[in-house]
Design a protein around this motif. Sequence first.
Motif: not given
Length: 183
Positions: A71-82
Amino acid sequence: MNITLPLKKDIINSLCAGDMVTLTGYIYTGRDAAHKRMCESLCNGENLPINVKDEVIYYVGPCPKKEGDVIGSCGPTTSGRMDLYAPKLIELGLSGMIGKGMRSDEVVKAMKKHGAIYFGAIGGAGALIAKHVKSMEVIAYEDLGTEAIHRLYVEDFPVTVVIDSQGNNLYELGRNKYKNCLN
């Protein structure tokens, strides 16, 4: 503490905001486009492409991988969007979410009602986090590219309990502790 997935209620109930744990087992990826599509499917009376019961969704869109990497870089995204979609998935049995940032009151209420947990992963550490991913396959919505739903096998994936199943929130607890130190 190392948690072997799937994420069952007895484990969820034993965790407290601030606990640092590692996860080993299968998790799914999903960002806002995939969440929107899943909820649209439910509204249309269709089945989800994955059974979310006792599962963990990581809010990430993995970067393209380099030759020889899983896998490539896989940092978390902002949860509020979900947050618009998460309560419905929690109601269906989603046990855990991994991301970064605050969650809405609606998500926390759903977590408390149905016994779910929110883990935080370190933003900006995507390359380091990727070393804990041992396999990756596209499960659904391949047309979304990196935002498709992927199934990852992770080993010793480092996360922190940000919001536990009782609604205790590390962000709030930490802020209050800091304020008390100033007085």
